[in-house]
Design an enzyme around this catalytic site. Structure first.
Site, PDB file in Angstrom:
ATOM      1  N   SER A  12       0.827  -1.212   0.000  1.00  0.00           N
ATOM      2  CA  SER A  12       0.000   0.000   0.000  1.00  0.00           C
ATOM      3  C   SER A  12       0.861   1.263   0.000  1.00  0.00           C
ATOM      4  O   SER A  12       0.392   2.337  -0.360  1.00  0.00           O
ATOM      5  CB  SER A  12      -0.881   0.017   1.248  1.00  0.00           C
ATOM      6  OG  SER A  12      -0.056   0.029   2.401  1.00  0.00           O
ATOM      7  N   TYR A  43      -4.257   0.663   3.451  1.00  0.00           N
ATOM      8  CA  TYR A  43      -5.174  -0.405   3.043  1.00  0.00           C
ATOM      9  C   TYR A  43      -5.942  -0.936   4.264  1.00  0.00           C
ATOM     10  O   TYR A  43      -6.997  -1.531   4.120  1.00  0.00           O
ATOM     11  CB  TYR A  43      -4.392  -1.588   2.465  1.00  0.00           C
ATOM     12  CG  TYR A  43      -3.980  -1.484   1.008  1.00  0.00           C
ATOM     13  CD1 TYR A  43      -4.294  -0.380   0.212  1.00  0.00           C
ATOM     14  CD2 TYR A  43      -3.274  -2.540   0.415  1.00  0.00           C
ATOM     15  CE1 TYR A  43      -3.893  -0.332  -1.122  1.00  0.00           C
ATOM     16  CE2 TYR A  43      -2.881  -2.496  -0.913  1.00  0.00           C
ATOM     17  CZ  TYR A  43      -3.190  -1.391  -1.682  1.00  0.00           C
ATOM     18  OH  TYR A  43      -2.804  -1.356  -3.002  1.00  0.00           O
ATOM     19  N   GLY A  44      -5.354  -0.723   5.434  1.00  0.00           N
ATOM     20  CA  GLY A  44      -5.846  -1.377   6.654  1.00  0.00           C
ATOM     21  C   GLY A  44      -7.316  -1.155   6.960  1.00  0.00           C
ATOM     22  O   GLY A  44      -7.957  -2.004   7.567  1.00  0.00           O
ATOM     23  N   CYS A  74       2.647  -7.121   1.719  1.00  0.00           N
ATOM     24  CA  CYS A  74       1.625  -6.439   2.522  1.00  0.00           C
ATOM     25  C   CYS A  74       0.732  -7.510   3.129  1.00  0.00           C
ATOM     26  O   CYS A  74       0.139  -8.315   2.385  1.00  0.00           O
ATOM     27  CB  CYS A  74       0.822  -5.531   1.594  1.00  0.00           C
ATOM     28  SG  CYS A  74      -0.576  -4.725   2.406  1.00  0.00           S
ATOM     29  N   ASN A  75       0.647  -7.541   4.446  1.00  0.00           N
ATOM     30  CA  ASN A  75      -0.200  -8.536   5.112  1.00  0.00           C
ATOM     31  C   ASN A  75      -1.670  -8.316   4.781  1.00  0.00           C
ATOM     32  O   ASN A  75      -2.423  -9.261   4.573  1.00  0.00           O
ATOM     33  CB  ASN A  75      -0.017  -8.444   6.634  1.00  0.00           C
ATOM     34  CG  ASN A  75       1.357  -8.867   7.081  1.00  0.00           C
ATOM     35  OD1 ASN A  75       1.559  -9.997   7.506  1.00  0.00           O
ATOM     36  ND2 ASN A  75       2.334  -7.977   6.983  1.00  0.00           N
ATOM     37  N   THR A  76      -2.066  -7.042   4.712  1.00  0.00           N
ATOM     38  CA  THR A  76      -3.471  -6.707   4.487  1.00  0.00           C
ATOM     39  C   THR A  76      -3.904  -7.131   3.080  1.00  0.00           C
ATOM     40  O   THR A  76      -4.963  -7.720   2.898  1.00  0.00           O
ATOM     41  CB  THR A  76      -3.684  -5.183   4.669  1.00  0.00           C
ATOM     42  OG1 THR A  76      -3.022  -4.771   5.870  1.00  0.00           O
ATOM     43  CG2 THR A  76      -5.147  -4.838   4.741  1.00  0.00           C
ATOM     44  N   CYS A 185       2.502  -6.286  10.124  1.00  0.00           N
ATOM     45  CA  CYS A 185       2.309  -5.310   9.046  1.00  0.00           C
ATOM     46  C   CYS A 185       3.707  -4.933   8.574  1.00  0.00           C
ATOM     47  O   CYS A 185       4.595  -4.689   9.398  1.00  0.00           O
ATOM     48  CB  CYS A 185       1.566  -4.092   9.580  1.00  0.00           C
ATOM     49  SG  CYS A 185       1.569  -2.664   8.476  1.00  0.00           S
ATOM     50  N   HIS A 187       4.910  -2.362   7.411  1.00  0.00           N
ATOM     51  CA  HIS A 187       5.412  -1.032   7.792  1.00  0.00           C
ATOM     52  C   HIS A 187       6.164  -1.072   9.132  1.00  0.00           C
ATOM     53  O   HIS A 187       7.067  -0.262   9.358  1.00  0.00           O
ATOM     54  CB  HIS A 187       4.254  -0.033   7.940  1.00  0.00           C
ATOM     55  CG  HIS A 187       3.736   0.519   6.647  1.00  0.00           C
ATOM     56  ND1 HIS A 187       3.004  -0.228   5.756  1.00  0.00           N
ATOM     57  CD2 HIS A 187       3.841   1.767   6.100  1.00  0.00           C
ATOM     58  CE1 HIS A 187       2.671   0.534   4.718  1.00  0.00           C
ATOM     59  NE2 HIS A 187       3.172   1.751   4.912  1.00  0.00           N
TER      60      HIS A 187
HETATM   61  N1  DGL Z   1       1.935  -2.659   4.971  1.00  0.00           N
HETATM   62  C1  DGL Z   1       0.645  -3.223   4.990  1.00  0.00           C
HETATM   63  C2  DGL Z   1       0.547  -4.508   5.752  1.00  0.00           C
HETATM   64  O1  DGL Z   1       1.511  -5.242   5.814  1.00  0.00           O
HETATM   65  C3  DGL Z   1      -0.581  -2.375   5.034  1.00  0.00           C
HETATM   66  C4  DGL Z   1      -0.601  -1.117   5.778  1.00  0.00           C
HETATM   67  C5  DGL Z   1      -1.808  -0.288   5.412  1.00  0.00           C
HETATM   68  O2  DGL Z   1      -1.803   0.244   4.310  1.00  0.00           O
HETATM   69  O3  DGL Z   1      -2.744  -0.183   6.215  1.00  0.00           O
HETATM   70  O4  DGL Z   1      -0.484  -4.860   6.269  1.00  0.00           O
END
Ligand code: DGL
Length: 264
Positions: A12, A43-44, A74-76, A185, A187
């Site tokens: 994201s 994205y969360g 990205c996990n989401t 996440c 980030h």
């Molecule tokens: N970096 C993302 C993750 O691993 C998503 C963060 C986001 O955009 O909310 O979930």
């Protein structure tokens, strides 16, 4: 597909760069393409439908650039879209991310594990399945962290605001006896130094960047797609304000790089 073709990576925003740096360290011969969907971060809190649609747009773009494999860093997005992406692109090797529940369940001594992740990840069916599979013997406390991604996007890795917000998320987990914290996440590895200041040294922090790089290596080796070098460098795109990404790159990757606009 040729071995020397690039690997596409997306997130994201800047979070996936924490995965990209692990891939670069493990597979220095690979040429990498990175898309930050900064025009739609975070994205969360978005719907799974929206994330699926963005994931398809970005995957199409990376395939047009010749990607031989895709890392959903990205996990989401993995929770929302990876099943659909695998169905849409059956020939493409696709690697996703998920919170490291299995290693955390093995690591905890107190039997209490905390998961820091986005609302989308924690509410997903994939995450529920992960808990069913690997966390039956431990207590797992989940903690969505709204606001944290935005601060990391703006390069606030050590500010008082970030410290206070992070403390408000982590202190209740520590009070419940968590001795293992999953950074669910991509980030969050960028605020690991700050997190280390906020938790006792006995608390283990677990993230999955290196595990994903190793999984990518295995998958490419299986398909005889590992590059033999030399890599042609890393190209970056942002669907948001590319100068923002350009400005935070030295903080995140320790170097400058050109950022191209992604007009989709
Ligand atoms: N970096 C993302 C993750 O691993 C998503 C963060 C986001 O955009 O909310 O979930």
């Amino acid at each position: 597909m040729h071995k020397s073709a690039p690997i596409g990576v997306f997130d994201s925003g800047v979070g996936g760069l924490s995965v990209l740096r692990e891939i670069q360290a493990l597979l220095p011969d690979e040429t990498l393409l990175y898309v930050a969907d900064s025009g739609h971060v975070p994205y969360g809190e978005k719907t799974a439908e929206f994330i699926c649609q963005r994931s398809t747009v970005i995957t199409d773009f990376l395939l047009e650039q010749g990607a031989k494999a895709l890392v959903v860093a990205c996990n989401t997005a993995t929770a929302a879209a990876i099943t659909q992406l695998r169905a849409q692109y059956p020939e493409l090797p696709i690697i996703g991310m998920e919170p490291a529940v299995k290693p955390a369940a093995a690591a905890t001594r107190s039997g209490v594990v905390g998961v820091l992740a986005t609302t989308g990840t924690l509410q997903s069916a994939k995450f529920a399945a992960l808990l069913d599979r690997f966390a039956s013997d431990v207590r797992v406390i989940t903690r969505p962290c709204p606001g944290l991604v935005e601060l990391i996007e703006s390069g606030e890795l050590h500010s008082d605001v970030t410290r206070q917000l992070l403390r408000s998320y982590v202190d209740p987990l520590l009070a419940e006896g968590c001795d293992t914290l999953i950074l669910g996440c991509t980030h969050y590895p960028f605020i690991k130094p700050l997190l280390t200041e906020l938790v006792p040294s006995s608390v283990t922090l677990i993230d999955t960047g290196m595990a994903v790089a190793k999984q990518l290596q295995r998958l490419l080796a299986e398909r005889n797609l590992l590059a033999q070098g030399p890599a042609k460098g890393t190209q970056l795109w942002s669907s948001g304000n590319s100068s923002n990404l350009f400005l935070v790159l030295p903080l995140l990757l320790g170097r400058e790089a050109r950022v191209n606009p992604l007009l989709r």
